[in-house]
Motif scaffolding. Sequence first.
Motif, mmCIF file in Angstrom:
data_model
loop_
_atom_site.group_PDB
_atom_site.id
_atom_site.type_symbol
_atom_site.label_atom_id
_atom_site.label_comp_id
_atom_site.label_asym_id
_atom_site.label_seq_id
_atom_site.Cartn_x
_atom_site.Cartn_y
_atom_site.Cartn_z
ATOM 1 N N GLY A 24 85.008 -35.073 24.380
ATOM 2 C CA GLY A 24 84.965 -34.667 25.777
ATOM 3 C C GLY A 24 86.304 -34.922 26.453
ATOM 4 O O GLY A 24 87.135 -35.703 25.978
ATOM 5 N N ARG A 25 86.505 -34.291 27.595
ATOM 6 C CA ARG A 25 87.819 -34.350 28.246
ATOM 7 C C ARG A 25 88.117 -35.704 28.889
ATOM 8 O O ARG A 25 89.243 -35.947 29.319
ATOM 9 C CB ARG A 25 87.918 -33.240 29.298
ATOM 10 C CG ARG A 25 86.870 -33.306 30.403
ATOM 11 C CD ARG A 25 86.839 -31.985 31.167
ATOM 12 N NE ARG A 25 85.889 -32.001 32.268
ATOM 13 C CZ ARG A 25 84.587 -31.830 32.113
ATOM 14 N NH1 ARG A 25 84.083 -31.665 30.918
ATOM 15 N NH2 ARG A 25 83.784 -31.825 33.169
ATOM 16 N N PRO A 92 79.214 -29.430 28.736
ATOM 17 C CA PRO A 92 80.220 -30.347 29.274
ATOM 18 C C PRO A 92 79.639 -31.568 29.983
ATOM 19 O O PRO A 92 80.337 -32.578 30.132
ATOM 20 C CB PRO A 92 80.998 -29.460 30.250
ATOM 21 C CG PRO A 92 80.879 -28.083 29.673
ATOM 22 C CD PRO A 92 79.470 -28.035 29.141
ATOM 23 N N HIS A 94 77.633 -33.686 28.908
ATOM 24 C CA HIS A 94 77.570 -34.837 28.009
ATOM 25 C C HIS A 94 78.880 -35.636 28.015
ATOM 26 O O HIS A 94 78.885 -36.813 27.640
ATOM 27 C CB HIS A 94 77.227 -34.377 26.588
ATOM 28 C CG HIS A 94 75.844 -34.780 26.149
ATOM 29 N ND1 HIS A 94 74.739 -34.621 26.950
ATOM 30 C CD2 HIS A 94 75.392 -35.356 24.997
ATOM 31 C CE1 HIS A 94 73.671 -35.072 26.310
ATOM 32 N NE2 HIS A 94 74.040 -35.539 25.133
ATOM 33 N N ALA A 95 79.965 -35.009 28.423
ATOM 34 C CA ALA A 95 81.236 -35.722 28.498
ATOM 35 C C ALA A 95 81.172 -36.849 29.531
ATOM 36 O O ALA A 95 81.845 -37.878 29.386
ATOM 37 C CB ALA A 95 82.371 -34.749 28.847
ATOM 38 N N SER A 100 79.984 -36.413 23.041
ATOM 39 C CA SER A 100 80.596 -35.114 22.793
ATOM 40 C C SER A 100 79.723 -33.979 23.307
ATOM 41 O O SER A 100 78.503 -33.990 23.111
ATOM 42 C CB SER A 100 80.828 -34.923 21.290
ATOM 43 O OG SER A 100 81.215 -33.591 21.020
ATOM 44 N N PRO A 101 80.335 -32.976 23.944
ATOM 45 C CA PRO A 101 79.600 -31.764 24.290
ATOM 46 C C PRO A 101 79.234 -30.935 23.057
ATOM 47 O O PRO A 101 78.534 -29.926 23.186
ATOM 48 C CB PRO A 101 80.573 -31.004 25.194
ATOM 49 C CG PRO A 101 81.505 -32.050 25.715
ATOM 50 C CD PRO A 101 81.669 -33.006 24.563
ATOM 51 N N TYR A 272 85.106 -25.510 30.400
ATOM 52 C CA TYR A 272 85.577 -26.766 29.811
ATOM 53 C C TYR A 272 85.463 -26.774 28.286
ATOM 54 O O TYR A 272 86.006 -25.915 27.607
ATOM 55 C CB TYR A 272 84.832 -27.947 30.443
ATOM 56 C CG TYR A 272 85.003 -28.029 31.934
ATOM 57 C CD1 TYR A 272 86.242 -28.369 32.489
ATOM 58 C CD2 TYR A 272 83.949 -27.736 32.799
ATOM 59 C CE1 TYR A 272 86.419 -28.437 33.865
ATOM 60 C CE2 TYR A 272 84.123 -27.801 34.183
ATOM 61 C CZ TYR A 272 85.358 -28.150 34.705
ATOM 62 O OH TYR A 272 85.534 -28.197 36.059
ATOM 63 N N GLU A 273 84.706 -27.735 27.725
ATOM 64 C CA GLU A 273 84.631 -27.884 26.272
ATOM 65 C C GLU A 273 83.878 -26.765 25.571
ATOM 66 O O GLU A 273 83.946 -26.641 24.342
ATOM 67 C CB GLU A 273 83.980 -29.228 25.908
ATOM 68 C CG GLU A 273 84.770 -30.455 26.296
ATOM 69 C CD GLU A 273 84.478 -30.946 27.703
ATOM 70 O OE1 GLU A 273 84.975 -32.026 28.062
ATOM 71 O OE2 GLU A 273 83.755 -30.247 28.444
#
Length: 362
Positions: A24-25, A92, A94-95, A100-101, A272-273
């Motif tokens: 994730g970010r 996303p 989950h980040a 992890s997404p 995002y992811e």
Amino acid sequence: MANDVPDNPTRSLKDRGAISNLAGRFVDQVSSRECDGWETLLEPVERIETVAIEEKAKSIIATNQSPDIPFSQSINAYRGCEHGCVYCYARPAHAYMDLSPGLDFETRLFYKPNAVELLESTLRKKTYRCSPIAMGTNTDPYQPLEKDKQITRRILETLQRYRHPVTIVTKSQLILRDLPILAEMAQDNLAHVGISVTTLDNALKRKLEPRTAGPGARLRTIEALAHAGIPTAVMAAPMIPALNDSELEQILTRAHSAGAIHAAYILLRLPYEVAPLFRQWLAEHYPQRAEHVMSLVQQSRGGKDNQTAFGQRQRGTGVFAQLLQQRFRITCRKLGLNVRKLDLDCSEFTLPPQSGEQQSLF
């Protein structure tokens, strides 16, 4: 990383959508499995078990003021979704849980056992104003975990007691378990349902949405809901350029024949992811088509993988997006879809007596 799954893509796992546990970010450090030439020492990950984690929520109704979303209130009883749809725009989230997404999103699931208590507390507040509550806006309320936890079921029973309107979107046949409740609520214009039909191709479904009901089962679910008198919509979403967009007319036609009276679609969103996860998935399953798919996506998203502006994020821009919108409108007009508005009745909302309360004689 969780579940000892690599960040870097290797190959798809059976019955899972994401190829990897892409970080994730918000993660500062990541770990990955690397091959040092001693291949026999690097055992492949064959299977990841699903883990259900209890989450004591502090609130249960989320609100929004987005001008392109047709609801202001929603409930999500679960975080993460075992259906594993690789394109899911909820990944996303989950980040924010330091997970992890990717594979974590579909294997590390959170459920809210106190959802009903929080719901009743909110509905009884003097400041509460009734408007339809949407379920299935983030993760599927009828994903496999619901069969055991039955949180969605108890939420529906509570909304029925309060005569509170509800809308549901799902891919799952499990919704038919609650058919009697939904049918009774629909008689009083308190419920309608949307069934997501992404593709009629079983082979594509198994790759794109690995742990979901097949296309035929979803059409039969529409038929059962419509037969029970529940206003039912088909959600042709997401439409993915050069992958399933050619099915749009057939999906709408088959769903209409099954009893759907309303329809909607969304152009693929890659926030995002989700964008790198989807690119990994394309490279694994459709390598010869991947570049063309992403080219059309970017043509419809202002040259980027994603577009966030209100009024554009659901439909996109550019020639491809405009043609898709025209095809949708023409087909709906031919079939007679979206003629009837699905407005629910909020005037019936009432507070049922609690245990120990004296009821009025009049």
